[in-house]
Design an enzyme around this catalytic site. Structure first.
Site, short mmCIF file in Angstrom:
data_model
loop_
_atom_site.label_atom_id
_atom_site.label_comp_id
_atom_site.label_asym_id
_atom_site.label_seq_id
_atom_site.Cartn_x
_atom_site.Cartn_y
_atom_site.Cartn_z
N ASP A 258 0.70 -1.17 -0.01
CA ASP A 258 0.22 0.09 0.05
C ASP A 258 0.76 1.31 -0.17
O ASP A 258 0.67 2.45 -0.76
CB ASP A 258 -1.00 -0.10 1.28
CG ASP A 258 -0.19 -0.35 2.43
OD1 ASP A 258 0.95 -0.36 2.79
OD2 ASP A 258 -0.96 -0.34 3.53
N ASP B 7 6.83 3.97 3.80
CA ASP B 7 6.87 4.76 4.58
C ASP B 7 8.46 5.09 5.14
O ASP B 7 9.21 5.63 4.35
CB ASP B 7 6.05 4.45 5.80
CG ASP B 7 5.93 5.64 6.98
OD1 ASP B 7 6.50 6.62 6.89
OD2 ASP B 7 5.48 5.35 8.34
N VAL C 31 -2.02 8.32 6.55
CA VAL C 31 -3.46 8.12 5.54
C VAL C 31 -4.02 6.82 5.82
O VAL C 31 -3.72 5.98 6.36
CB VAL C 31 -3.17 8.32 4.19
CG1 VAL C 31 -2.23 9.64 3.84
CG2 VAL C 31 -2.02 7.25 3.79
N ASP D 19 -5.53 1.20 7.14
CA ASP D 19 -6.33 1.48 8.48
C ASP D 19 -6.05 2.44 9.22
O ASP D 19 -4.77 3.03 9.41
CB ASP D 19 -6.26 0.00 9.29
CG ASP D 19 -5.08 -0.12 10.01
OD1 ASP D 19 -3.77 0.00 9.39
OD2 ASP D 19 -4.96 -0.49 11.05
#
Ligand code: 5GP
Ligand code: MG
Length: 168
Positions: A93, A96, A146, A152
């Site tokens: 996803d 980071d 986000v 989530d």
């Protein structure tokens, strides 16, 4: 909730990524690996835009607990399908700190994958990252927490059809 990426923006970008990935892997034995749970929605849409025969499997490793990166990786569930000699595409996803991706790439290379490439929906563009560049990036976004479209907060919001930033 403030919208960061709309449903339409996401769908258009995924169609482009699907075409690029299809070209890149033409004639190869591709195994698409979904990084659970955050990538599940993105991968479901992306994989249907990749026009090639391929295997799909899931991998579960995490550095996040209670919305914060813990700095160390735990493997929760390994693959079910063989990896040796296959071209692995890791789908996640968001990039980071990059710790999860760095760990997963090494993990699959050690299992004997012919190659390991990476595709993420979002890249937070942090100054110092463990893993600098995914091979395919949907969107470069600011360093904010986000949610939605698979991501989530306390396990909620994954089913939102768009990506947003929580406001209080
Ligand atoms: P990294 O190892 O790159 O620090 O973190 C990767 C994982 O942490 C992502 O796959 C995702 O599951 C989670 N993560 C990182 N940033 C965010 C964020 O902004 N929102 C949410 N919901 N999850 C995130
Ligand atoms: Mg994740």
């Amino acid at each position: 909730m403030k919208t960061l990426l709309t449903e339409n923006e996401i769908a258009e970008r995924i169609a482009q990524l699907g075409e690029e990935i299809t070209e890149a892997y033409r004639g190869k034995e591709l195994t698409a690996v979904i990084m659970m749970n955050g990538a599940v929605i993105f991968a479901a849409d992306l994989l249907r835009k990749i026009n090639l025969p391929l295997y799909i499997d899931c991998f579960s490793a995490s550095s996040y607990e209670n919305d914060r990166s813990t700095g160390k990786i735990t493997v929760r569930s390994a693959l079910k399908l063989p990896v040796q000699g296959r071209h692995v595409l890791l789908i996640d996803d968001i990039l980071d700190t990059g710790l999860s991706m760095k760990y997963a790439v090494h993990y699959f290379l050690e299992l004997g994958a012919a190659s390991v490439k990476t595709c993420v929906l979002m890249d937070k563009m942090l100054e110092s990252k463990q893993f600098e560049h995914a091979d395919w990036v949907g969107f470069r976004i600011p360093d904010r927490y986000v949610v939605g479209y698979g991501l989530d907060s306390g396990e909620y919001y994954r089913n939102l059809p768009y990506v947003g930033v929580l406001t209080d």
